[in-house]
Scaffold this active site. Structure first.
Site, short mmCIF file in Angstrom:
data_model
loop_
_atom_site.label_atom_id
_atom_site.label_comp_id
_atom_site.label_asym_id
_atom_site.label_seq_id
_atom_site.Cartn_x
_atom_site.Cartn_y
_atom_site.Cartn_z
N HIS A 1 37.89 30.10 40.42
CA HIS A 1 38.97 30.27 39.43
C HIS A 1 38.36 30.09 38.03
CE1 HIS A 1 42.92 30.32 37.73
NE2 HIS A 1 43.41 29.20 38.17
N HIS B 1 38.89 40.20 41.67
CA HIS B 1 40.13 39.53 41.30
C HIS B 1 41.17 39.78 42.38
CE1 HIS B 1 43.56 38.25 38.86
NE2 HIS B 1 42.66 37.68 38.08
N ASP C 1 36.20 36.19 33.25
CA ASP C 1 35.12 35.20 33.15
C ASP C 1 33.74 35.82 32.99
OD1 ASP C 1 37.06 33.39 35.47
OD2 ASP C 1 36.63 32.79 33.41
C1 SDX Z 1 40.20 33.78 37.46
O1 SDX Z 1 44.47 34.69 39.82
C2 SDX Z 1 44.19 34.79 38.53
O2 SDX Z 1 44.93 35.41 37.77
C3 SDX Z 1 42.95 34.07 38.06
C4 SDX Z 1 42.51 34.33 36.63
C5 SDX Z 1 43.49 33.73 35.64
O3 SDX Z 1 43.54 34.21 34.50
O4 SDX Z 1 44.14 32.69 35.99
O5 SDX Z 1 42.41 35.72 36.39
C6 SDX Z 1 41.16 33.66 36.32
O6 SDX Z 1 40.15 32.92 38.29
C7 SDX Z 1 39.36 35.03 37.56
C8 SDX Z 1 38.46 35.07 38.85
C9 SDX Z 1 37.20 34.26 38.59
N1 SDX Z 1 36.45 34.08 39.81
C10 SDX Z 1 35.25 34.71 40.01
O7 SDX Z 1 34.76 35.52 39.22
C11 SDX Z 1 34.53 34.30 41.29
C12 SDX Z 1 33.99 35.54 41.99
N2 SDX Z 1 35.13 36.29 42.48
C13 SDX Z 1 35.48 36.11 43.89
O8 SDX Z 1 35.30 34.82 44.38
C14 SDX Z 1 36.81 36.79 44.23
O9 SDX Z 1 36.77 38.05 43.71
C15 SDX Z 1 38.11 36.13 43.82
C16 SDX Z 1 38.19 34.72 44.26
C17 SDX Z 1 38.31 36.19 42.33
C18 SDX Z 1 39.25 36.92 44.50
O10 SDX Z 1 39.07 36.76 45.85
P1 SDX Z 1 40.07 37.42 46.93
O11 SDX Z 1 41.21 38.10 46.26
O12 SDX Z 1 40.38 36.39 47.95
O13 SDX Z 1 39.19 38.59 47.51
P2 SDX Z 1 38.33 38.46 48.81
O14 SDX Z 1 37.49 37.22 48.75
O15 SDX Z 1 39.23 38.66 49.98
O16 SDX Z 1 37.34 39.70 48.64
C19 SDX Z 1 37.61 40.96 49.19
C20 SDX Z 1 36.23 41.52 49.51
C21 SDX Z 1 35.41 40.61 50.43
O17 SDX Z 1 34.45 41.46 51.09
P3 SDX Z 1 34.71 41.80 52.69
O18 SDX Z 1 34.91 40.47 53.39
O19 SDX Z 1 35.94 42.67 52.68
O20 SDX Z 1 33.43 42.50 53.11
O21 SDX Z 1 35.46 41.62 48.30
C22 SDX Z 1 34.32 40.73 48.40
C23 SDX Z 1 34.63 39.73 49.48
O22 SDX Z 1 33.42 39.24 50.06
N3 SDX Z 1 34.22 40.09 47.09
C24 SDX Z 1 33.06 39.89 46.45
C25 SDX Z 1 33.40 39.27 45.25
N4 SDX Z 1 34.73 39.11 45.20
C26 SDX Z 1 35.23 39.60 46.34
N5 SDX Z 1 31.78 40.18 46.80
C27 SDX Z 1 30.84 39.83 45.90
N6 SDX Z 1 31.08 39.24 44.70
C28 SDX Z 1 32.36 38.93 44.35
N7 SDX Z 1 32.60 38.34 43.18
#
Ligand code: SDX
Length: 422
Positions: free
Chosen positions: A268, A307, A363
């Protein structure tokens, strides 16, 4: 049969049920009438992480993840970043409309009146180790403020709620700056209420022996824009935490300590700190392909990408990227922006990221600007928490006034052992 309804047939019993639709959704409680037999509890929806569950009705922020749209009370984030200030945006989130000149003057004066914190809070903060993480200091200090305002527990009183919101918006920069000064072994600097919200924050961060701090106007405006972009984002993890803790009628300081704790996680708000660590680990542009390969093998995540809602470019990331150049004109260019831009270029043309609709989020670029301003990575999430205070409190206030509000208490699907005797 009404058009705005669903008809569900339970194949276990052959019975059919008509569930009304409101704003295109069903009420989850309407599922409970669907039972296999009289003893059955009734159907629930199993939705870990609430991927497809609306926890509330809200009129504050609208996001269209496919289109990359973000609006505060209907105003596009791009217009607010260009034409408004953070305090105008905070007022908009809290009260539902942009303030006129008099309303802004009154709001600004009320905020200025509450920028100081109790002297005992300084003693509390001086108790932390020199290397304490600023987010941990911030979360603890927000909770500690609850001890100085016992009337905050009167959450049914709208005037009390408004005063606590003003206090929290006013004091967050002071606490954040004190955390920064403590980790740098510097004396605390008191607020200077002649200055704007962000210039005063810079004063409390960076004033040394000079009689009056002079904030660079370009950096003060860049911080103001970054604060606008981070102010709210509907039902994200930390705002949902604010709502859940607030639903038990805990006071807003304690509810917001929970929200800030939630924000600190690397998935997050903590991601901005991890992005800089990731870029430092990559080191140079020629190391990017190997790093991307390790991400595609599932060994790590590309921090600052992806996201839950945006399946398009995060509109905030676009504005932050544009703001970087104005900051660099003052601070000097942060060469890490070249690595970030190359990562973005490579990732956005790679099937792994395209297929999963992974784009830069808020971020990805913010930390590079913060570092150019002189912040170390551990302060980055603190810089996220300060402006998000307005969003957390707007949702808390909306929930306090929502007649549908009850204490949050989800159900579970129990798969554990039946009764057994010792
Ligand atoms: C914020 O919710 C909000 O509005 C939050 C926010 C706000 O203003 O409050 O916008 C602020 O928290 C932004 C997000 C910051 N976090 C990151 O940058 C961390 C990296 N991102 C990931 O951890 C992820 O993208 C999340 C946590 C942000 C979202 O995760 P989800 O929606 O649960 O998606 P998921 O994990 O189910 O991913 C779907 C697929 C998966 O691959 P498969 O299992 O289908 O093969 O996408 C992949 C994930 O492995 N994936 C990524 C990835 N994010 C998702 N692979 C590599 N790098 C990534 N960053």
């Amino acid at each position: 049969m009404a058009n705005d309804s669903l008809t569900i047939t339970d194949n276990r019993t052959g019975k059919t049920y008509e569930l009304p639709l409101k704003h295109g959704n069903i009420k989850a409680m309407d599922l409970r009438q669907i039972k296999a037999d009289e003893k059955d509890f009734g159907v629930m929806s199993y939705d870990p992480a609430f991927l497809n569950t609306a926890a509330c009705e809200s009129r504050i922020t609208f996001i269209d993840g496919d289109q990359g749209i973000l609006r505060y009370r209907g105003y596009p984030i791009e217009q607010l970043a260009e034409k408004a200030t953070y305090l105008e945006s905070a007022y908009l989130l809290l009260y539902g409309s942009l303030p006129d000149k008099d309303q802004l003057a009154t709001f600004t004066a009320r905020i200025a009146k509450h920028t100081f914190i109790h002297e005992n809070m300084k003693k509390f903060m001086e108790g932390f180790r020199y290397d304490a993480h600023p987010m941990s200091m911030l979360v603890s200090s927000i909770a500690a403020m609850s001890t100085f305002y016992p009337d905050a527990r009167n959450v049914d009183d709208p005037e009390v709620r408004e005063l606590m919101a003003i206090r929290l918006i006013a004091k967050m920069p002071t606490i954040a700056a004190y955390a920064y000064r403590h980790t740098n072994g510097l004396p605390f600097v008191y607020p200077d209420n002649d200055l704007s919200y962000t210039a005063n924050f810079m004063n409390m961060l960076w004033k040394m022996a000079e009689p009056k701090f002079q904030a660079n106007p370009v950096l003060a405006r860049a911080l103001d824009i970054l604060f606008i972009l981070h102010a709210d984002h509907e039902q994200n993890c930390s705002t949902s935490t604010m709502r859940v803790v607030g639903s038990s009628q805990a006071d807003p300081f304690l509810a917001m300590a929970g929200a800030a704790a939630s924000l600190s996680g690397p998935l997050h708000g903590g991601a901005n700190e991890e992005v800089l660590r990731m870029i430092d680990e990559i080191g140079t542009v020629d190391h990017i392909p190997d790093f991307i390969a390790s991400v595609k093998q599932g060994e790590r995540k590309l921090m600052g990408f992806g996201h839950r809602v945006y399946k398009n470019y995060d509109p905030r990331a676009k504005v932050i990227k544009e703001t970087a150049d104005s900051v660099f004109a003052v601070t000097g260019r942060n060469p890490k922006v070249d690595i970030a831009r190359e990562i973005e270029k490579i990732a956005l043309s790679d099937e792994y990221f395209v297929k999963r609709r992974l784009y830069p989020n808020v971020d990805f670029y913010s930390g590079i600007i913060y570092e150019a301003m002189g912040f170390r990575p551990e302060m980055f999430t603190v810089l996220f928490a300060i402006p998000r205070t307005a969003g957390w409190l707007s949702h808390w206030e909306e929930q306090c006034k929502d007649g549908d509000t009850k204490i949050s208490r989800p159900r579970q699907v129990y798969l554990g052992p039946d009764q057994r005797d010792i």
